[in-house]
Design a protein around this motif. Sequence first.
Motif, mmCIF file in Angstrom:
data_model
loop_
_atom_site.group_PDB
_atom_site.id
_atom_site.type_symbol
_atom_site.label_atom_id
_atom_site.label_comp_id
_atom_site.label_asym_id
_atom_site.label_seq_id
_atom_site.Cartn_x
_atom_site.Cartn_y
_atom_site.Cartn_z
ATOM 1 N N UNK A 226 9.182 15.412 24.137
ATOM 2 C CA UNK A 226 10.371 14.553 24.091
ATOM 3 C C UNK A 226 10.248 13.549 22.950
ATOM 4 N N UNK B 66 0.049 19.469 37.161
ATOM 5 C CA UNK B 66 1.346 18.777 37.089
ATOM 6 C C UNK B 66 1.299 17.695 36.020
ATOM 7 N N UNK B 67 0.232 16.891 36.070
ATOM 8 C CA UNK B 67 0.163 15.770 35.135
ATOM 9 C C UNK B 67 0.077 16.251 33.704
ATOM 10 N N UNK C 225 -2.699 18.944 41.176
ATOM 11 C CA UNK C 225 -2.132 17.725 40.576
ATOM 12 C C UNK C 225 -2.445 17.610 39.099
ATOM 13 N N UNK D 82 16.149 18.246 26.885
ATOM 14 C CA UNK D 82 14.819 18.652 27.359
ATOM 15 C C UNK D 82 14.737 18.530 28.879
ATOM 16 N N UNK D 83 15.257 17.413 29.414
ATOM 17 C CA UNK D 83 15.258 17.240 30.867
ATOM 18 C C UNK D 83 16.025 18.381 31.520
ATOM 19 N N UNK E 168 5.306 17.469 28.283
ATOM 20 C CA UNK E 168 6.754 17.270 28.210
ATOM 21 C C UNK E 168 7.088 15.950 27.521
ATOM 22 N N UNK E 169 6.330 14.904 27.851
ATOM 23 C CA UNK E 169 6.603 13.607 27.232
ATOM 24 C C UNK E 169 6.342 13.647 25.738
ATOM 25 N N UNK F 171 11.699 9.946 28.064
ATOM 26 C CA UNK F 171 10.807 10.891 28.741
ATOM 27 C C UNK F 171 11.484 11.524 29.948
ATOM 28 N N UNK G 194 4.268 14.315 46.936
ATOM 29 C CA UNK G 194 2.909 14.426 47.463
ATOM 30 C C UNK G 194 2.408 13.079 47.987
ATOM 31 N N UNK H 238 3.415 17.311 32.625
ATOM 32 C CA UNK H 238 4.267 16.133 32.420
ATOM 33 C C UNK H 238 3.984 15.481 31.077
ATOM 34 N N UNK I 26 2.574 23.979 40.275
ATOM 35 C CA UNK I 26 1.574 22.931 40.507
ATOM 36 C C UNK I 26 1.787 22.237 41.837
ATOM 37 N N UNK I 27 3.077 21.948 42.155
ATOM 38 C CA UNK I 27 3.329 21.226 43.401
ATOM 39 C C UNK I 27 3.154 22.150 44.602
ATOM 40 N N UNK J 98 5.453 22.756 36.682
ATOM 41 C CA UNK J 98 5.544 21.652 37.652
ATOM 42 C C UNK J 98 5.671 22.198 39.065
ATOM 43 N N UNK J 99 6.561 23.203 39.220
ATOM 44 C CA UNK J 99 6.838 23.721 40.558
ATOM 45 C C UNK J 99 5.617 24.422 41.134
#
Lengths: 372, 293
Positions: free
Chosen positions: B271, B260-261, B257, B228-229, B267-268, A219, A230, B264, B251-252, B248-249
């Motif tokens: 992958x 972002x999650x 949040x 991918x990373x 993405x997982x 991952x 954060x 993520x 979002x931050x 992600x960017x």
Amino acid sequence: MKISGIIYWIFIICYAIQFQFSSDWMLLGENTALLALLPLIGVVIILIRKGITESVTGKCVISLLIASGCLSTLNSVHMSDSGTTSWGIWLYVAVLTLVIWEAMGFWSKIDGSRDKKTAIAVNLLVPVLFGAVLLYLWEMLTVGFQVPQVLLPAPSMIGTAFVNAMEMLWADFQQTFLKAVLAGFMIGCCSGFGVAILVDKVPFLQRGLLPLGNLASALPIVGVAPIMVMWFGFDWQSKAAVVVMMTFFPMLVNTLAGLKSTERIELDLMHSYAANYWQLLFMVRLPNALPFIFNALKINSTLALIGAIVAEFFGTPIVGMGFRISTEIGRMNVDVVWASIAVAALSGSLFYALLAFIERQFTGWHPSIRVS
Amino acid sequence: MLNQLLKSSFIPITTVVSLIVVFWYAGAVYLNSDVLIDKYERQNTEWNFKKLVEDSWAMGRPVLPAPHQIMSDMNKSLFGRKITSKRSLVYHGWVTISSTMVGFVMGGVLGILLAIGIVHVPTLNKSVLPWIIASQTIPILAIAPMIIVVLGAIGLTGLLPKAFISAYLCFFPIVIGMVKGLRSPDPIHLDLMKTYNATQAQAFWKLRWPASTPYLFASFKVSIAISLVGAIVGELPAGARAGLGARLLTGSYYGQTVQIWSALIVASVIAASLVFLMSFMERIVQKRMGVLS
């Protein structure tokens, strides 16, 4: 052997051609013409006395003669203030590179199977020569063709930036490496190791965690960086947290695999000695797991640096390698950026080398190290 | 049947996963409680534990969003919007996957060619291989934003710069794995090829290449994941407006949040499915080679 003879002749012919038609580059700088002549002498010596490259002194002399050719071209290219250097120098550089390749060939042919020290020396020398040649070509091409600094600065410029910005780079190194990376690396590896020992006692958990751990290693964990920033603020703690997240799973998975690698027969022997769990763990299973654990440590050393630097892209106090890279690129100070990258690369390599050295001390009994 | 189920790792995995979910919910309450209690006290509202728990699982910008919030956000941004919309995760995911795949192909070809060179040319072996190993210790991702900016300065934008980073990242495991793989045939087999008077090319295609396939696919699995990373990190610089990294960017930046999650988790999932795709291809190739019957 045939091909190398041809290469030497090509060098002589090309030298003659460029000397006849486009030799004005040799007039720039002091002693350029003299230094440029030396490789020709070296090549002629090789052609006359073929045996000279057999002895180490012969190799050294020939290599020095060839290296002086590199010096002369560097001299000339730095002296010419415009990019309009004559084509002769590039012909010279091209054939010189061929001759250098031959020289590396005769260095790498040294038989190191009988003497361990020469083997180590050759294995160090050839890659160093190769790196030096790469640096030389990089410098020649960027200076000679006047590549815009933004695209790729010359190594000499990076070096100057490195020396000038030494204090700033040292502060960055302290912030990123000594604080974030080391702390995160320690916590991540220790907790991964501890959890692995615990999980190993409970087969149920092991069957549940191992596939998840394997999945986690595929991952993109770096992505948690903004979340960690954060949670833990801008300072090094958030970077250390990212590093912990990244290093935990490789350590867990590798330690578990290592603990499993003990053979049945060894366990039976310990059983017949009436060894208890801890004796078994410390005397047989952990030593057997050491190669796996060191493998995880080495993987993690790279991951930790990446994690810390990438996390700094999401916010830092005004210090740190990732911060430096992202701000200096915005100000187009590419030489400082490259100097930062050089620091990161150097510290990463040294960290890795240190771990590899410790591994050799602790696992000298293992076949993979004994053989080589 | 039941016995089989007990023996397989299905039950342990579900147990661990559900434990993680339980801890997640508890963690969401714990981490979000500070902000919430602060808010209650400022507004002088009555609150008890039940209200706290309910509110902390339904905040707009939580410190740690609860799983069901992420799920509903993912559902909304994956299926609720048109695929071409800038707010659809399918769109962003596709941008990331395409640069991952292009980078993977480039890195794969480069890696295999380098490995072939290293196996056949002794000087290359002595001079280049140590550098390849050493360069693995360099945090290449650190250069990623720079490469993007520099290539953008000379007019290369969009997919290619990201693909370069992916390629740069994923050629290392392939070189290392393939050098090992191409050298994996026993000396006795290589000697046999010699007695057949096989040329170097014949020995390569009929012996070395087939022998290296297990190593090739093992490297493929590692490199597609880091490819991918690489693509995600390549999307981090401000220039990129599409892709999971850009999600992600942003979002931050805006404190989203949940966004972002969900990025993520997408993405997982990508992958995991890419790695699965590689294992699937490995099985097909092994079947056709007759390794797996």
